[in-house]
Design an enzyme around this catalytic site. Structure first.
Site, PDB file in Angstrom:
ATOM      1  N   ARG A   1      -8.911  42.569 -29.001  1.00 44.20           N
ATOM      2  CA  ARG A   1      -8.603  42.320 -30.246  1.00 44.20           C
ATOM      3  C   ARG A   1      -8.922  40.605 -29.975  1.00 44.20           C
ATOM      4  O   ARG A   1      -8.727  40.002 -31.059  1.00 44.20           O
ATOM      5  CB  ARG A   1      -7.307  42.364 -30.920  1.00 44.20           C
ATOM      6  CG  ARG A   1      -6.299  42.015 -29.908  1.00 44.20           C
ATOM      7  CD  ARG A   1      -4.948  42.239 -30.514  1.00 44.20           C
ATOM      8  NE  ARG A   1      -3.755  42.328 -29.621  1.00 44.20           N
ATOM      9  CZ  ARG A   1      -2.623  41.638 -29.722  1.00 44.20           C
ATOM     10  NH1 ARG A   1      -2.286  41.089 -30.702  1.00 44.20           N
ATOM     11  NH2 ARG A   1      -1.630  41.902 -28.861  1.00 44.20           N
ATOM     12  N   ASN A   2      -8.851  39.993 -28.973  1.00 43.50           N
ATOM     13  CA  ASN A   2      -9.043  38.499 -28.670  1.00 43.50           C
ATOM     14  C   ASN A   2     -10.476  38.538 -27.828  1.00 43.50           C
ATOM     15  O   ASN A   2     -10.937  39.559 -27.392  1.00 43.50           O
ATOM     16  CB  ASN A   2      -7.891  38.277 -27.747  1.00 43.50           C
ATOM     17  CG  ASN A   2      -6.655  38.121 -28.170  1.00 43.50           C
ATOM     18  OD1 ASN A   2      -6.571  37.512 -29.346  1.00 43.50           O
ATOM     19  ND2 ASN A   2      -5.440  38.538 -27.697  1.00 43.50           N
TER      20      ASN A   2
ATOM     21  N   ASP B   1       1.101  43.594 -21.659  1.00 41.46           N
ATOM     22  CA  ASP B   1       1.662  43.682 -23.173  1.00 41.46           C
ATOM     23  C   ASP B   1       0.298  43.941 -24.072  1.00 41.46           C
ATOM     24  O   ASP B   1      -0.084  43.306 -24.953  1.00 41.46           O
ATOM     25  CB  ASP B   1       1.792  42.036 -23.410  1.00 41.46           C
ATOM     26  CG  ASP B   1       2.571  41.797 -24.663  1.00 41.46           C
ATOM     27  OD1 ASP B   1       3.193  42.792 -24.968  1.00 41.46           O
ATOM     28  OD2 ASP B   1       2.570  40.929 -25.283  1.00 41.46           O
TER      29      ASP B   1
ATOM     30  N   ALA C   1      -1.349  45.578 -26.942  1.00 41.18           N
ATOM     31  CA  ALA C   1      -1.247  45.671 -28.448  1.00 41.18           C
ATOM     32  C   ALA C   1       0.289  44.932 -28.718  1.00 41.18           C
ATOM     33  O   ALA C   1       0.771  45.528 -29.779  1.00 41.18           O
ATOM     34  CB  ALA C   1      -1.210  46.997 -28.957  1.00 41.18           C
TER      35      ALA C   1
END
Ligand SMILES: [Zn+2]
Length: 424
Positions: free
Chosen positions: A215-216, A309, A311
């Protein structure tokens, strides 16, 4: 014959997306049904139900499903499922809809009817019930007591805010999906249905496929995770979220470009496939890690890469809580209803000057001062402020794409940092 892992739930891919004449007829019928507006999060869930990404779900959850999922990770029929998939509606809509009605689910942003739904149950969730859901689904080792959790959750946890802001009534029932929204055109070549990713893997002759959740923007540590997986599996599926994120996060189009640059320059291209999926982030940390594994199983992946870590948001979860939860989930009474996709657990990875390469806490004996430790959050902050990045954090090709994106922003966004971002 496919050698890939079977879809979750033992019923094959349960696709509810209509096509051809059936689609035309249902679209026609939908025009005459009561229209109910849906949120962006629900739109993503609906598309996943449509394309079989959420197999074996074929609609939105009943109250018994919701309760079972929150409490024991099981739907009412005993299938493993980690996060509620519910449809909330306004009081006004709830008042006008009865069980047995057929309704049309309308996306106001895209001005499009996304699906029709047979309402089998209408139920209320009180504030206390929503709070219970939040404590079950979103509370982690970072805030182990309800008191600590609620002190900051309503203000700082986007997943909790989403649940608490839901309207009072939920509708359950099977759906017929009429559209995949803007995804197939906006992310052409990247957006896949599970049947498409499975075909790509089958054509490549793969059986063991690892999924990397992104998502990054993809940096050296993600590249390293991927390369570890390439060594032990037939291939890796770099699968990015192309739905909605928090304000300040980097848009999907930019992230896709970064992955393209990385794959082209630093991978044996035939060993990796890039894909995108249409969900919004729920920021449910460990529970979301499980959801990621559930739908990756549907996309044909037998392994889910789970790093540090996963989500997570803020400091709500323990750094490796999304790994250990896989060992704690209850087994459904029927083995066919269990989660089959297993985690590929990898420790915190980074570049180390003394190791002179990428390493992890399991391989590098050196100290913090020798390692390049920077979270996605810190990186966004540095880029948005125009500062220099430490050497070896990202590849030059990727950093150039990100710089160009930030330079093009007219409005600067403030990025919140937290203690997990600094490596302390
Ligand atoms: Zn080292």
């Amino acid at each position: 014959m496919s050698n890939l892992i079977p879809p979750h739930g033992g019923k094959g891919l349960t696709c509810c997306l209509l096509e051809g004449a059936e689609l035309d007829a249902e679209k026609q019928k939908a025009q005459g049904l009561k229209k109910v507006s849906i949120s962006p999060r629900i739109k993503g869930d609906l598309i996943m139900i449509g394309i079989g990404g959420f197999s074996p779900l074929t609609g939105f959850m009943t109250k018994a499903d919701w309760k079972g999922v929150c409490e024991n990770f099981l739907t009412a029929d005993g299938t493993f499922w980690p996060v509620p998939v519910t449809l909330d509606v306004s009081d006004e809509d709830a008042g006008a809809i009865n069980e047995g009605d057929e309704i049309a689910l309308y996306d106001p942003e895209g001005d499009e009817i996304m699906a029709t739904m047979q309402v089998t149950e209408k139920y209320a969730l009180s504030n206390d019930e929503k709070k219970w859901e939040c404590e079950k689904v979103y509370m982690g080792e970072g805030t182990p007591t309800a008191e600590e959790f609620w002190k900051i959750a309503e203000e700082d946890h986007p997943g909790v805010q989403m649940v608490m802001n839901q309207q009072a009534f939920n509708l359950a029932g099977p759906v017929k999906v009429l559209s995949e929204g803007e995804y197939p055109t906006r992310y052409a070549g990247v957006y896949h249905r599970p049947e498409e990713s499975r075909k790509i893997f089958d054509d490549a002759g793969w059986s063991e496929v690892a999924a990397l959740q992104l998502r990054n923007p993809m940096h050296r540590s993600h590249e390293y995770l991927c390369k570890i997986a390439v060594e032990v599996c037939d291939g890796v599926y770099i699968h990015s979220l192309v739905g909605n994120l928090k304000p300040g996060d980097i848009p999907a189009g930019v992230r896709v470009k970064c992955i393209d640059a990385l794959v082209k320059n630093y991978f044996v291209e035939k060993n990796v496939v890039q894909g995108g999926y249409p969900l919004d982030m729920r920021y449910a940390g460990p529970r979301e890690g499980l959801l990621h594994a559930v739908f990756r199983q549907n996309y044909g992946c037998s392994k889910m890469i789970i790093g540090r870590d996963h989500a997570g948001v803020g400091d709500f979860y323990g750094m490796f809580e999304a790994q250990t939860i896989f060992d704690k989930i209850p087994a459904p009474s029927e083995p066919g209803k269990a989660l089959l996709c297993s985690p590929l657990k990898i420790d915190w990875t980074f570049y180390c000057y003394k190791c002179d390469g990428m390493a992890s806490l399991r391989t590098c004996p050196h100290g913090k001062e020798d390692r390049v430790l920077l979270s996605g959050t810190m990186l966004r902050k540095m880029l948005s402020e125009g500062g220099d990045l430490p050497d070896h954090f990202g590849r030059d090709e990727v950093v150039a794409i990100l710089r160009a994106y930030y330079e093009g922003l007219t409005e600067k966004v403030e990025i919140k940092t937290h203690k997990a971002a600094t490596g302390d």
